[in-house]
Scaffold this motif. Structure first.
Motif, PDB file in Angstrom:
ATOM      1  N   GLY A  91       0.869  -1.289   0.066  1.00  0.00           N
ATOM      2  CA  GLY A  91      -0.220  -0.076  -0.120  1.00  0.00           C
ATOM      3  C   GLY A  91       0.449   1.387  -0.181  1.00  0.00           C
ATOM      4  N   SER A  92       1.871   1.035   0.007  1.00  0.00           N
ATOM      5  CA  SER A  92       2.714   2.689  -0.007  1.00  0.00           C
ATOM      6  C   SER A  92       3.957   1.987  -1.256  1.00  0.00           C
ATOM      7  CB  SER A  92       3.395   2.407   1.070  1.00  0.00           C
ATOM      8  OG  SER A  92       4.187   1.844   1.594  1.00  0.00           O
ATOM      9  N   LYS A  93       4.632   3.187  -1.265  1.00  0.00           N
ATOM     10  CA  LYS A  93       5.888   3.574  -2.288  1.00  0.00           C
ATOM     11  C   LYS A  93       6.615   3.036  -1.602  1.00  0.00           C
ATOM     12  CE  LYS A  93       5.084   7.848  -4.310  1.00  0.00           C
ATOM     13  NZ  LYS A  93       5.155   9.158  -5.425  1.00  0.00           N
ATOM     14  N   ALA A  94       7.617   2.260  -2.613  1.00  0.00           N
ATOM     15  CA  ALA A  94       8.469   1.286  -2.591  1.00  0.00           C
ATOM     16  C   ALA A  94       9.882   2.207  -2.612  1.00  0.00           C
ATOM     17  CB  ALA A  94       9.139   0.142  -3.965  1.00  0.00           C
ATOM     18  N   THR A  95      10.783   1.455  -1.446  1.00  0.00           N
ATOM     19  CA  THR A  95      11.966   1.957  -0.429  1.00  0.00           C
ATOM     20  C   THR A  95      12.856   1.792  -2.216  1.00  0.00           C
ATOM     21  OG1 THR A  95      11.285   2.298   1.115  1.00  0.00           O
ATOM     22  CG2 THR A  95      13.770   3.068   0.521  1.00  0.00           C
ATOM     23  N   TYR A  96      13.500   2.056  -2.795  1.00  0.00           N
ATOM     24  CA  TYR A  96      15.197   1.698  -3.630  1.00  0.00           C
ATOM     25  C   TYR A  96      16.629   2.040  -2.981  1.00  0.00           C
ATOM     26  CZ  TYR A  96      11.837   1.620  -6.957  1.00  0.00           C
ATOM     27  OH  TYR A  96       9.952   0.780  -7.695  1.00  0.00           O
ATOM     28  N   GLU A  97      17.132   1.081  -2.947  1.00  0.00           N
ATOM     29  CA  GLU A  97      18.512   1.216  -2.606  1.00  0.00           C
ATOM     30  C   GLU A  97      19.593   2.200  -3.107  1.00  0.00           C
ATOM     31  OE1 GLU A  97      19.946  -0.831   0.384  1.00  0.00           O
ATOM     32  OE2 GLU A  97      17.849  -0.465   0.580  1.00  0.00           O
ATOM     33  N   GLN A  98      21.119   2.492  -3.196  1.00  0.00           N
ATOM     34  CA  GLN A  98      21.317   3.493  -4.018  1.00  0.00           C
ATOM     35  C   GLN A  98      22.110   3.164  -4.995  1.00  0.00           C
ATOM     36  OE1 GLN A  98      24.332   5.322  -1.778  1.00  0.00           O
ATOM     37  NE2 GLN A  98      24.667   7.172  -3.263  1.00  0.00           N
ATOM     38  N   GLY A  99      21.552   3.727  -6.222  1.00  0.00           N
ATOM     39  CA  GLY A  99      22.245   3.404  -7.227  1.00  0.00           C
ATOM     40  C   GLY A  99      20.936   2.339  -8.457  1.00  0.00           C
ATOM     41  N   VAL A 100      19.851   2.123  -7.193  1.00  0.00           N
ATOM     42  CA  VAL A 100      18.763   1.754  -8.564  1.00  0.00           C
ATOM     43  C   VAL A 100      17.680   2.361  -9.121  1.00  0.00           C
ATOM     44  CG1 VAL A 100      16.965  -0.239  -7.967  1.00  0.00           C
ATOM     45  CG2 VAL A 100      19.202  -0.398  -7.018  1.00  0.00           C
ATOM     46  N   GLU A 101      17.011   2.292 -10.547  1.00  0.00           N
ATOM     47  CA  GLU A 101      16.322   3.053 -10.616  1.00  0.00           C
ATOM     48  C   GLU A 101      15.377   2.898 -10.850  1.00  0.00           C
ATOM     49  OE1 GLU A 101      19.518   2.967 -14.731  1.00  0.00           O
ATOM     50  OE2 GLU A 101      17.516   4.550 -15.136  1.00  0.00           O
ATOM     51  N   LYS A 102      14.683   4.060  -9.880  1.00  0.00           N
ATOM     52  CA  LYS A 102      12.869   4.099  -9.392  1.00  0.00           C
ATOM     53  C   LYS A 102      12.040   3.131 -10.924  1.00  0.00           C
ATOM     54  CE  LYS A 102      11.603   7.686  -8.478  1.00  0.00           C
ATOM     55  NZ  LYS A 102      11.595   8.486  -6.930  1.00  0.00           N
ATOM     56  N   ASP A 103      12.804   4.548 -11.963  1.00  0.00           N
ATOM     57  CA  ASP A 103      11.911   4.405 -13.082  1.00  0.00           C
ATOM     58  C   ASP A 103      11.876   3.387 -14.064  1.00  0.00           C
ATOM     59  OD1 ASP A 103      12.048   7.820 -12.724  1.00  0.00           O
ATOM     60  OD2 ASP A 103      10.263   7.010 -12.401  1.00  0.00           O
ATOM     61  N   LYS A 104      13.320   2.158 -13.707  1.00  0.00           N
ATOM     62  CA  LYS A 104      13.583   1.308 -14.719  1.00  0.00           C
ATOM     63  C   LYS A 104      12.873   0.051 -13.628  1.00  0.00           C
ATOM     64  CE  LYS A 104      16.756  -1.399 -17.337  1.00  0.00           C
ATOM     65  NZ  LYS A 104      16.266  -0.553 -17.955  1.00  0.00           N
ATOM     66  N   PHE A 105      12.959  -0.141 -12.091  1.00  0.00           N
ATOM     67  CA  PHE A 105      12.925  -0.888 -12.082  1.00  0.00           C
ATOM     68  C   PHE A 105      11.537  -0.648 -11.214  1.00  0.00           C
ATOM     69  CE2 PHE A 105      15.855  -3.718 -13.209  1.00  0.00           C
ATOM     70  CZ  PHE A 105      17.257  -2.939 -13.424  1.00  0.00           C
ATOM     71  N   LEU A 106      10.262  -1.178 -11.404  1.00  0.00           N
ATOM     72  CA  LEU A 106       8.563  -0.724 -10.442  1.00  0.00           C
ATOM     73  C   LEU A 106       8.496  -1.359  -9.963  1.00  0.00           C
ATOM     74  CD1 LEU A 106       6.573   1.132 -14.130  1.00  0.00           C
ATOM     75  CD2 LEU A 106       8.276   2.210 -12.199  1.00  0.00           C
ATOM     76  N   ILE A 107       8.611  -1.000  -8.825  1.00  0.00           N
ATOM     77  CA  ILE A 107       7.476  -2.403  -8.030  1.00  0.00           C
ATOM     78  C   ILE A 107       6.483  -1.735  -7.843  1.00  0.00           C
ATOM     79  CG2 ILE A 107       8.050  -2.687  -5.318  1.00  0.00           C
ATOM     80  CD1 ILE A 107      11.014  -2.872  -6.341  1.00  0.00           C
ATOM     81  N   ASN A 108       5.058  -3.327  -7.568  1.00  0.00           N
ATOM     82  CA  ASN A 108       4.040  -2.228  -6.984  1.00  0.00           C
ATOM     83  C   ASN A 108       3.834  -3.931  -5.967  1.00  0.00           C
ATOM     84  OD1 ASN A 108       1.033  -3.409  -7.137  1.00  0.00           O
ATOM     85  ND2 ASN A 108       1.650  -0.975  -8.056  1.00  0.00           N
ATOM     86  N   HIS A 109       3.035  -3.349  -4.874  1.00  0.00           N
ATOM     87  CA  HIS A 109       2.915  -3.711  -3.753  1.00  0.00           C
ATOM     88  C   HIS A 109       1.372  -3.815  -3.496  1.00  0.00           C
ATOM     89  CE1 HIS A 109       4.438  -5.681  -0.312  1.00  0.00           C
ATOM     90  NE2 HIS A 109       3.126  -6.296  -0.111  1.00  0.00           N
ATOM     91  N   ALA A 110       0.145  -3.959  -4.122  1.00  0.00           N
ATOM     92  CA  ALA A 110      -1.043  -3.410  -4.029  1.00  0.00           C
ATOM     93  C   ALA A 110      -1.328  -4.198  -3.022  1.00  0.00           C
ATOM     94  CB  ALA A 110      -1.186  -3.386  -5.438  1.00  0.00           C
ATOM     95  N   SER A 111      -1.805  -5.337  -3.205  1.00  0.00           N
ATOM     96  CA  SER A 111      -1.767  -6.701  -1.380  1.00  0.00           C
ATOM     97  C   SER A 111      -1.159  -7.499  -0.540  1.00  0.00           C
ATOM     98  CB  SER A 111      -2.476  -7.715  -2.253  1.00  0.00           C
ATOM     99  OG  SER A 111      -2.108  -8.114  -2.825  1.00  0.00           O
ATOM    100  N   LEU A 112      -1.590  -7.598   0.429  1.00  0.00           N
ATOM    101  CA  LEU A 112      -0.630  -8.284   1.423  1.00  0.00           C
ATOM    102  C   LEU A 112      -0.127  -9.596   0.721  1.00  0.00           C
ATOM    103  CD1 LEU A 112      -2.886  -7.652   4.380  1.00  0.00           C
ATOM    104  CD2 LEU A 112      -0.811  -7.107   3.729  1.00  0.00           C
TER     105      LEU A 112
END
Lengths: 115, 116
Positions: A53-74
């Motif tokens: 239900g919230s935005k992912a936290t990306y590690e340094q150096g990882v492009e969030k626009d390239k690696f899209l993460i969705n966690h819409a359900s449990l």
């Protein structure tokens, strides 16, 4: 025991296309999932942490626009590699916490090959 | 900055003997340590863990030792079996926010080969 089902186990795609990897928690609710990447003969490197239900936290150096993460359900988290390039070829693994005492379980991994 | 290090890329052991896999860490905030076994093209499988309040944890053939002052842990497998042949990763975590738990930081892995 707690199981995380990861699909697909392998995928080959053309450069410029997008690929989606799914991780489902079976028999438990995964409020937090971790996405790792492993290059040959190297360690598992954490890419991002996803919370339901919230935005992912990306590690340094990882492009969030390239690696899209969705966690819409449990029970489901997805990683989409957008506009894939050959250098994105790697082994991607998800992991979920399964309990209060540092329990973690891993998916079986996805071998991505970009040609 | 490699916070968790496994300096031996590989280890070869005779069946029935002891396998000792080592792991060093630099982050003093790490308070929970885990060992995983991994086969090629598969996800890691949990083996054994230890919290920083202990110095030893045993589970069947697997024992993990923790030396906090040296920031060193080791996994002992005895007796070693050919089926133990795999890549072994140590991982460490630091509690985040006091009551929650943080991400895992992995070492580079050690390839264990147990010869019959």
């Amino acid at each position: 025991g707690a199981v995380v089902s990861q699909h697909p186990s392998w995928v080959i795609c053309k450069s410029g296309t997008s690929v989606k990897i799914e991780c489902r928690s079976l028999d438990f609710q995964a409020t937090t999932m971790f996405w790792y990447r492993q290059f040959p003969k190297q360690s598992l490197m954490l890419m991002a942490t996803s919370n339901e239900g919230s935005k992912a936290t990306y590690e340094q150096g990882v492009e969030k626009d390239k690696f899209l993460i969705n966690h819409a359900s449990l029970t489901l988290s997805t990683l989409t590699v957008t506009s894939a390039h050959p250098e994105d070829s790697s082994f991607y693994i998800c992991s979920a916490r399964v309990g209060p005492n540092y329990g973690y379980t891993f998916g079986s991994g996805t071998r991505l090959t970009v040609v | 900055d490699q916070q968790v290090k496994q300096n031996s890329p590989s280890l070869s052991v005779q069946e029935g003997r002891i396998s000792i896999l080592n792991c060093d860490y630099t982050n003093s905030m790490f308070d929970y340590f885990l060992w995983y076994k991994k086969y090629p093209a598969e996800g890691p499988t949990f083996l054994i863990s230890i919290s920083s309040i202990k110095d030893k944890n045993e589970d069947g053939r697997f024992t993990v030792f923790l030396n906090k002052s040296a920031k060193h842990l080791s996994l002992h497998i005895v007796p070693s079996q050919p089926g133990d042949s795999a890549v072994y990763f140590c991982a460490a975590s630091a509690r985040a926010g006091g009551t929650s738990y943080g991400k895992l930081t992995f070492g580079q892995g050690t390839i264990l080969t147990v010869h019959p």
